[in-house]
Scaffold this active site. Sequence first.
Site, PDB file in Angstrom:
ATOM      1  N   ASP A 111      -9.934  -2.980  -6.330  1.00  0.00           N
ATOM      2  CA  ASP A 111      -9.100  -1.902  -5.741  1.00  0.00           C
ATOM      3  C   ASP A 111      -8.980  -0.535  -6.349  1.00  0.00           C
ATOM      4  O   ASP A 111      -8.708  -0.217  -7.543  1.00  0.00           O
ATOM      5  CB  ASP A 111      -7.456  -2.399  -6.086  1.00  0.00           C
ATOM      6  CG  ASP A 111      -6.441  -1.631  -5.351  1.00  0.00           C
ATOM      7  OD1 ASP A 111      -6.766  -0.647  -4.734  1.00  0.00           O
ATOM      8  OD2 ASP A 111      -5.431  -2.106  -5.030  1.00  0.00           O
ATOM      9  N   HIS A 142      -8.151  -4.357  -2.030  1.00  0.00           N
ATOM     10  CA  HIS A 142      -6.882  -3.779  -1.784  1.00  0.00           C
ATOM     11  C   HIS A 142      -6.803  -4.213  -0.537  1.00  0.00           C
ATOM     12  O   HIS A 142      -7.551  -4.041   0.553  1.00  0.00           O
ATOM     13  CB  HIS A 142      -7.353  -2.154  -1.686  1.00  0.00           C
ATOM     14  CG  HIS A 142      -5.930  -1.425  -1.339  1.00  0.00           C
ATOM     15  ND1 HIS A 142      -5.052  -0.966  -2.408  1.00  0.00           N
ATOM     16  CD2 HIS A 142      -5.670  -0.749  -0.416  1.00  0.00           C
ATOM     17  CE1 HIS A 142      -4.279  -0.206  -1.766  1.00  0.00           C
ATOM     18  NE2 HIS A 142      -4.402  -0.052  -0.436  1.00  0.00           N
ATOM     19  N   CYS A 176       0.841  -1.307  -0.094  1.00  0.00           N
ATOM     20  CA  CYS A 176      -0.042  -0.065   0.192  1.00  0.00           C
ATOM     21  C   CYS A 176       0.955   1.326  -0.042  1.00  0.00           C
ATOM     22  O   CYS A 176       1.564   1.522  -0.813  1.00  0.00           O
ATOM     23  CB  CYS A 176      -0.813  -0.100   1.232  1.00  0.00           C
ATOM     24  SG  CYS A 176      -1.898  -1.473   1.295  1.00  0.00           S
TER      25      CYS A 176
END
Length: 254
Positions: A181, A213, A135
């Site tokens: 995502d 995600h 991330c």
Amino acid sequence: MASYPPAKCCAVGVKHEGTATGEVKSIDNIRTYFAYPEDKSTQNAIIIFTDIMGMDFINVQLIADQFAANGYFVAIPDLFDGNVVPLNPPADFDLMKWIQTEMPHVPTVDPKIEKVIKHLRGKLGVKRLGGVGYCFGGKYACRWLKKGGCDVAFTAHPSFVDKEEVEGIKGPLSIAAAETDQIFPAPKRRETEDILQKMSVPYQLNLFSDVEHGFAVRCDLSKKPAKFAKEQAFLQAVAWFDEYLKQGSLGARL
């Protein structure tokens, strides 16, 4: 940009069960989690750039321990000075305000990474260094894939990556992406592919269905598709490092 900035999905997930076996030390006043391979060798190493849950999040420490079990010395620096986002923040926690006003950016993050890499390659004798970014950390896995930084990199569901940072990589890059995502959606994946196709470095981009995600760190392991995708993303990273960072691996261990 090759991916969008962080959003609410960056703080949602499941805390995993397990006991971390590494230790926390200080590198030039930067708290760092260390996980050692069985032979205690530091020649082949991995530096993990975390999501916004930070270095103390048990899930990422367990991942570090898994990399160590596969023969890598691992370091996770605290890039947030402890000012991180809690998993599944309570209703009164303003995540978007934290992102806008408190989340660290390049001018403060880069110097920390530079100090840690210098220490790893200097005092700790690291010869080959891989970067892993989840991330928020995906930006820095790309950004530091250069001479004097990391030799090889892997990132899962990256966020905040600039197009120029992908164009600037100088080593092999592997990416694990989620089907759902909003930070790294299909148009951004294709933009990234278009950039990589024009470059001379090895690259890989795997897309996992039925996950969102954050799956490589915070997925619900009780859901079979999510558990499979998380494990496969980890094996993808290990295989990538075994090929481009070190040779002679006996196979990845979960």
